[in-house]
Design a protein around this motif. Structure first.
Motif, PDB file in Angstrom:
ATOM      1  N   ALA A 286      10.606  31.121 -27.584  1.00 42.48           N
ATOM      2  CA  ALA A 286      10.674  32.637 -27.334  1.00 42.48           C
ATOM      3  C   ALA A 286      10.629  33.424 -28.315  1.00 42.48           C
ATOM      4  O   ALA A 286      10.387  34.757 -28.470  1.00 42.48           O
ATOM      5  CB  ALA A 286      12.176  32.501 -26.404  1.00 42.48           C
ATOM      6  N   CYS A 287      11.491  33.155 -29.489  1.00 46.55           N
ATOM      7  CA  CYS A 287      11.702  34.048 -30.804  1.00 46.55           C
ATOM      8  C   CYS A 287      10.345  34.343 -31.364  1.00 46.55           C
ATOM      9  O   CYS A 287      10.157  35.497 -31.637  1.00 46.55           O
ATOM     10  CB  CYS A 287      12.455  33.255 -31.634  1.00 46.55           C
ATOM     11  N   PHE A 326      16.574  27.131 -41.746  1.00 38.78           N
ATOM     12  CA  PHE A 326      15.684  26.318 -41.284  1.00 38.78           C
ATOM     13  C   PHE A 326      14.643  26.699 -40.226  1.00 38.78           C
ATOM     14  O   PHE A 326      13.444  26.365 -40.023  1.00 38.78           O
ATOM     15  CB  PHE A 326      16.194  24.877 -41.005  1.00 38.78           C
ATOM     16  N   PHE A 327      15.118  27.579 -39.452  1.00 41.29           N
ATOM     17  CA  PHE A 327      14.654  27.858 -38.102  1.00 41.29           C
ATOM     18  C   PHE A 327      13.076  28.659 -38.614  1.00 41.29           C
ATOM     19  O   PHE A 327      12.120  28.035 -37.684  1.00 41.29           O
ATOM     20  CB  PHE A 327      15.470  29.002 -37.348  1.00 41.29           C
ATOM     21  N   ALA A 347      -2.571  34.839 -35.689  1.00 38.22           N
ATOM     22  CA  ALA A 347      -2.942  35.930 -36.419  1.00 38.22           C
ATOM     23  C   ALA A 347      -1.815  36.631 -37.433  1.00 38.22           C
ATOM     24  O   ALA A 347      -1.870  37.242 -38.359  1.00 38.22           O
ATOM     25  CB  ALA A 347      -3.601  37.163 -35.524  1.00 38.22           C
ATOM     26  N   VAL A 348      -0.615  36.348 -36.793  1.00 39.54           N
ATOM     27  CA  VAL A 348       0.680  37.151 -37.519  1.00 39.54           C
ATOM     28  C   VAL A 348       1.734  36.121 -37.930  1.00 39.54           C
ATOM     29  O   VAL A 348       3.005  36.199 -38.053  1.00 39.54           O
ATOM     30  CB  VAL A 348       1.142  38.184 -36.795  1.00 39.54           C
ATOM     31  N   ARG A 349       1.352  34.669 -37.924  1.00 44.44           N
ATOM     32  CA  ARG A 349       2.269  33.736 -38.322  1.00 44.44           C
ATOM     33  C   ARG A 349       3.298  33.681 -39.574  1.00 44.44           C
ATOM     34  O   ARG A 349       4.411  33.855 -39.194  1.00 44.44           O
ATOM     35  CB  ARG A 349       1.516  32.289 -38.243  1.00 44.44           C
ATOM     36  N   ALA A 350       2.804  34.326 -40.471  1.00 43.57           N
ATOM     37  CA  ALA A 350       3.302  34.498 -41.621  1.00 43.57           C
ATOM     38  C   ALA A 350       4.705  35.617 -41.386  1.00 43.57           C
ATOM     39  O   ALA A 350       5.504  35.492 -41.984  1.00 43.57           O
ATOM     40  CB  ALA A 350       2.673  34.929 -42.742  1.00 43.57           C
ATOM     41  N   ARG A 351       4.202  36.560 -40.868  1.00 40.78           N
ATOM     42  CA  ARG A 351       4.933  37.800 -40.564  1.00 40.78           C
ATOM     43  C   ARG A 351       6.325  37.418 -39.615  1.00 40.78           C
ATOM     44  O   ARG A 351       7.282  37.516 -39.744  1.00 40.78           O
ATOM     45  CB  ARG A 351       4.279  39.171 -39.912  1.00 40.78           C
ATOM     46  N   VAL A 352       5.905  36.446 -38.636  1.00 36.86           N
ATOM     47  CA  VAL A 352       6.674  36.150 -37.731  1.00 36.86           C
ATOM     48  C   VAL A 352       7.992  35.111 -38.444  1.00 36.86           C
ATOM     49  O   VAL A 352       8.974  35.381 -38.399  1.00 36.86           O
ATOM     50  CB  VAL A 352       6.189  35.170 -36.702  1.00 36.86           C
ATOM     51  N   ALA A 353       7.351  34.434 -39.404  1.00 33.89           N
ATOM     52  CA  ALA A 353       8.412  33.408 -40.067  1.00 33.89           C
ATOM     53  C   ALA A 353       9.115  34.441 -40.961  1.00 33.89           C
ATOM     54  O   ALA A 353      10.445  33.861 -41.148  1.00 33.89           O
ATOM     55  CB  ALA A 353       7.510  32.481 -40.917  1.00 33.89           C
ATOM     56  N   LEU A 356      12.136  35.955 -38.778  1.00 37.44           N
ATOM     57  CA  LEU A 356      13.037  34.801 -38.586  1.00 37.44           C
ATOM     58  C   LEU A 356      13.791  34.646 -39.675  1.00 37.44           C
ATOM     59  O   LEU A 356      15.065  34.405 -39.714  1.00 37.44           O
ATOM     60  CB  LEU A 356      12.311  33.802 -37.908  1.00 37.44           C
ATOM     61  N   ALA A 357      13.244  34.502 -40.714  1.00 40.89           N
ATOM     62  CA  ALA A 357      13.809  33.820 -42.073  1.00 40.89           C
ATOM     63  C   ALA A 357      14.935  35.031 -42.456  1.00 40.89           C
ATOM     64  O   ALA A 357      16.136  34.893 -42.810  1.00 40.89           O
ATOM     65  CB  ALA A 357      12.743  33.745 -43.324  1.00 40.89           C
ATOM     66  N   HIS A 358      14.493  36.302 -42.312  1.00 35.02           N
ATOM     67  CA  HIS A 358      15.360  37.320 -42.725  1.00 35.02           C
ATOM     68  C   HIS A 358      16.698  37.481 -41.876  1.00 35.02           C
ATOM     69  O   HIS A 358      17.933  37.671 -42.266  1.00 35.02           O
ATOM     70  CB  HIS A 358      14.763  38.748 -42.609  1.00 35.02           C
ATOM     71  N   GLU A 359      16.472  37.178 -40.466  1.00 35.28           N
ATOM     72  CA  GLU A 359      17.532  37.046 -39.681  1.00 35.28           C
ATOM     73  C   GLU A 359      18.695  35.870 -39.980  1.00 35.28           C
ATOM     74  O   GLU A 359      19.754  36.152 -39.790  1.00 35.28           O
ATOM     75  CB  GLU A 359      16.918  37.158 -38.061  1.00 35.28           C
ATOM     76  N   GLU A 360      18.050  34.678 -40.463  1.00 32.06           N
ATOM     77  CA  GLU A 360      18.803  33.644 -40.837  1.00 32.06           C
ATOM     78  C   GLU A 360      19.526  33.831 -41.873  1.00 32.06           C
ATOM     79  O   GLU A 360      20.708  33.530 -42.031  1.00 32.06           O
ATOM     80  CB  GLU A 360      17.826  32.324 -40.968  1.00 32.06           C
TER      81      GLU A 360
END
Length: 872
Positions: A286-287, A326-327, A347-353, A356-360
């Motif tokens: 979902a995220c 970790f997420f 196409a945007v895998r790095a940006r998605v990570a 999420l890392a920033h929110e973690e």
């Protein structure tokens, strides 16, 4: 059969039946403001079913990414506790837009399930609406399903057509019966067939729903047959995969098992059956896909739902003992599992990570503290967590209420929801009290609406409709009084959509004997404008005929900035990606300030590209066009609708260059009127939100001229042409570095020479050489180097060295290792520091301090020998 193969077989089967394969639409619905997220396959075809849109095909099939984690459709609280609830799922569907109907839809479903997927026919049950004899006959007579496995479902909600097997899009509009297909897991699983008292068990699982849009329902509840009936079907891919892979829980299918193993790897959990691993595996889907579709974690709307899901996943990681980020590392595993089917993720895998890392990182700072408070309360044996504590966890530590409730439910503890809401309401009221609205927003008005003529004119005649002083309505206003004036007609633009309100003058009388100076224009109501200002001459009364004139120069500067904002928005999306969405703006005569969703600072090259794109549009000098049209038609025509804005059925569509947006503001006639566009600032304002400030026209020219003047001054200062300034500055910096190295070498040499001279000044006190001295022109580094040399020379010693720089005293004390049992360097330096207006401390062998009274330094150093003697 792997999940990827199941998905592909479904699409190819319906393609062979004349259906067009349609790509999954985004999770943020483009044409349905009633939905928070896309929650089924039919959402992207809603206007087709309603007859508002035509497609080049009449049969379609799709694998639709769907989310049910907010608003009316919310499965979040069940995820991790059941075998089949998810925040994110894939809905396989086939659709007929006035083409085939019940017979073909039922036949296709049966063929796919029993022949392509090879499910045993005797394992399949079907339901029909109690009055749908047509569907019943097709199932029984044409398909051959035994009557005992065809269940008629009646109205069980107190009204006709209020049945689980009667579907409707809304209270009115398209509706019709539906037929559901169930799979029987066998007698080893508890539960009864659909329609029975035990139907809530897990033995009979619904896998497909065939909706037959057969009627149009009016406001009186009367059903009229549709001239072109349609079909809308939906089958949860995860449920189907569980059946075909011979497992009972969706979390046991290959797709989830890959993600569960990845979650186990990142959390260090060895128990692959852990419910927390299931939650994490569900939530990463979902995220990740919400971020793919432009949603950024935030405090409201879709962004807040995303934040809730992320934080729920992090809490389950914490529960498993993982307290580090970790997420975000699961995004790569999700891409390996689903990237082939959904290339938009890849196409945007790095940006998605990164998002999420920033929110973690953001939540990780408070998760441990919040959990400690919650755990302490739960350990006390309470049965209900009080609302104040739940609110504190939310307000201070960022715990969404459902996350707190999730933890409590695991301990058998309920949450005082009413108390939480009461605390939340108190905070809202305090915020409202602290942030006073402008007077225009609180005025009570009843009367004619204001006709706005400011798109075409900067002045016009009008009549005074109302007057306000100090928030109260009055009949007249005397000279010198601040007031709010309401006109029946006005050229003044009232602040809206980020554009500042106009200023100018309202006058009456042939010689302007009455003059009201307007400083701002605000909306009292949606279509009533309040002109804020001061009556500088004469008297103004309700009913007076007046002439209103906008400050044309200020309006011109504002519209240049506003039009440039539209072009900048489009340029940012072109340079940074389609995830860029406006999150706020302020456009006035001085600048445009634009907030947008993005999770990293803009590089100098990205800023240059945005400026280049906008200025290219300016040079093209294209005419600006505005037109009124239906909201749905505008969005279909490519107009950008902004998040958070409310739109009526009719909207104003603005075309500026290659930009098309919904906007009610005032704008330039041609892009060339903007003159020049220049970004002057960029920075972050919140998690995932960046802010750009830019100037246009004469403001941009003035900014560039200031830069040019500064460049010329800098060039003159280093005695080089402006064109060679960079090279010259690099030479200067190289020279500075060389000089700094030479200075350090000389200071070191000085320290060495001073060390030789100072060693002779040391006094023997009970076997320890004691030395206290001040070094002229030394810095802290020199003091340290000198200290090291003296300790080597004196062997057994207690030393204090000092240096003075203006009103600042630097101190360092050193004691050789063989003397630290009797004298401590930290105590020694503190003894001196206290006398010169400071304090300090450190290790027994080395300590530093500072002071602010150099005049006391000689006396302090003179006392070192006696202080050491007292301790020996």
């Amino acid at each position: 059969m792997k999940s990827a193969e199941i998905r592909e077989k479904f699409l190819r089967f319906f393609e062979s039946k004349g259906h067009t394969i349609v790509a999954s639409s985004p999770l943020v619905p483009a044409n349905d403001p009633t939905l928070l997220f896309t929650n089924s396959g039919m959402v992207q075809f809603k206007d087709v079913f309603l007859g508002k849109e035509q497609r080049p095909y009449r049969r379609a099939t799709s694998a639709q990414r769907s989310v049910r984690a907010g608003g009316k459709h919310n499965d979040l609280e069940n995820v991790g506790y059941t075998a089949r609830h998810h925040t994110f799922f894939e809905m396989l569907g086939n659709f007929s837009f006035g083409d085939y109907f019940k017979r073909e839809a039922i036949a296709y479903a049966w063929e796919l399930l029993t022949r392509v997927y090879a499910l045993p026919p005797e394992k399949l049950w079907v339901t029909v609406y109690q009055e749908d004899d047509e569907a019943y006959r097709i199932w029984a007579d044409e398909i051959g399903v035994p009557p005992e496995r065809i269940v008629r479902i009646g109205d069980n909600k107190g009204a006709r057509y209020a049945s689980d097997n009667f579907w409707q899009m809304a209270d009115t509009g398209p509706c019709g019966p539906c037929s559901e297909i169930f799979y029987d897991h066998g007698p080893a699983v508890a539960g009864g067939p659909p329609g029975s008292p035990d139907e809530d068990g897990d033995r009979y699982i619904e896998i497909w729903n065939l909706v037959f849009m057969q009627f149009d329902r009016d406001e009186a509840g009367v059903l009229t047959p549709l001239p072109h009936p349609c079909v809308d079907t939906g089958m949860g891919m995860e449920r189907l995969a569980a059946v075909l892979q011979h497992v009972h829980s969706n979390y046991e299918i290959d797709l989830f098992q890959d993600l569960i193993r990845a979650a186990a790897r990142e959390t260090g959990c060895a128990d692959l059956a852990s419910p927390s691993l299931r939650v994490i595996a569900d939530h990463i889907r979902a995220c990740a896909f919400l971020v793919v579709d432009g949603v950024i974690p935030g405090n409201e709307g879709r962004g807040y739902v995303l934040r809730r899901i992320i934080r729920r996943a992090l809490r389950h990681g914490y529960k498993l003992g993982q307290k580090k980020p970790f997420f975000h590392r699961l995004v790569a595993d999700l891409d390996a599992t689903m990237g082939d089917a959904y290339p938009e993720l890849r196409a945007v895998r790095a940006r998605v990570a990164d998002v999420l890392a920033h929110e973690e990182e953001r939540f990780g700072e408070t998760l441990e503290h919040g959990m400690a408070i919650l755990e302490a309360d739960l350990a006390s044996g309470i049965r209900t967590l009080d609302g104040e504590t739940a609110f504190k966890l939310y307000d201070t530590f960022g715990f969404p209420l459902d996350l707190t409730a999730d933890v409590c439910r695991e301990r058998g503890v309920s949450v005082d929801d009413a108390g939480f809401e009461a605390a939340m309401q108190r905070q809202r009221e305090q915020a409202r009290a602290a942030g006073k609205f402008k007077a225009g927003g609180t005025l009570a008005y009843e009367g004619v609406r204001t006709e706005f003529i400011g798109y075409d004119a900067l002045s016009g005649d009008a009549r005074v409709a109302a007057l306000y002083v100090g928030g109260s309505r009055v009949d007249s206003v005397p000279a010198g009084q601040e007031a709010v004036v309401v006109l029946d007609t006005t050229p003044f633009y009232a602040e809206s959509g980020g554009q500042a309100g106009d200023s100018g003058e309202i006058s009456a009388g042939e010689t302007c004997t009455t003059l009201f100076r307007v400083s701002d224009t605000q909306k009292i109501q949606a279509d009533v404008f309040g002109h804020h200002g001061t009556l500088v001459a004469g008297e103004l009364r309700i009913g007076d005929k007046v002439h209103a004139r906008v400050d044309g120069a200020r309006r011109a500067r504002t519209v240049r900035n506003h039009s440039a904002t539209h072009l900048m928005h489009k340029a940012l999306r072109e340079v940074l990606g389609a995830h860029v969405q406006q999150k706020g703006s302020l456009v006035d005569a001085d600048k445009t300030r634009f907030d947008f969703s993005h999770d990293a600072p803009l590089s100098a090259e990205q800023i240059r590209r945005v400026e280049e794109i906008v200025n290219r549009e300016v040079l093209a000098n294209a005419a600006t066009q505005a037109q009124l049209m239906a909201f749905d038609d505008a969005v279909k025509g490519g107009a950008v609708a902004l998040f958070g804005e409310k739109y009526g059925e009719t909207v104003r569509v603005l075309d500026i260059g290659s930009s098309r947006e919904l906007c009610g503001g005032t704008h330039v006639e041609r892009t060339g009127d903007i003159g020049l566009f220049k970004i002057v600032a960029e920075g972050g304002v919140a998690a995932g939100i960046r802010r750009v400030e830019a100037v246009t026209g004469e403001n941009a020219l003035a900014f560039v001229q200031r830069l040019s003047a500064s460049l010329a001054e800098a060039a003159a200062a280093v005695k080089a042409p402006a064109s060679e300034l960079t090279q010259r500055i690099e030479q200067v910096l190289d020279n500075v570095k060389s000089l700094e190295k030479e200075l350090a070498r000389l200071k070191s040499k000085l320290a060495s020479s001073q060390g030789d001279d100072l060693a002779a000044q040391a006094v023997d006190v009970a076997g320890i050489k004691v030395l206290a001295a001040s070094l002229e022109g030394a810095d802290v580094k020199t003091l340290r180097e000198t200290m090291d040399k003296l300790k080597d020379k004196l062997k057994t010693a207690a030393i204090v060295l000092a240096a003075v720089d203006g009103a600042k005293v630097s101190l360092i004390a050193g004691v050789t290792a063989d003397a630290t049992a009797r004298v401590k360097a930290g105590e020694l330096v503190n003894f001196v520091a206290q006398q010169v207006g400071g304090k300090g401390g450190g290790r027994p062998d080395m300590a530093q301090a500072g002071g602010t009274d150099p005049s006391k330094l000689p006396q302090a150093l003179a006392g070192v020998q006696g202080w050491v003697a007292e301790r020996l």
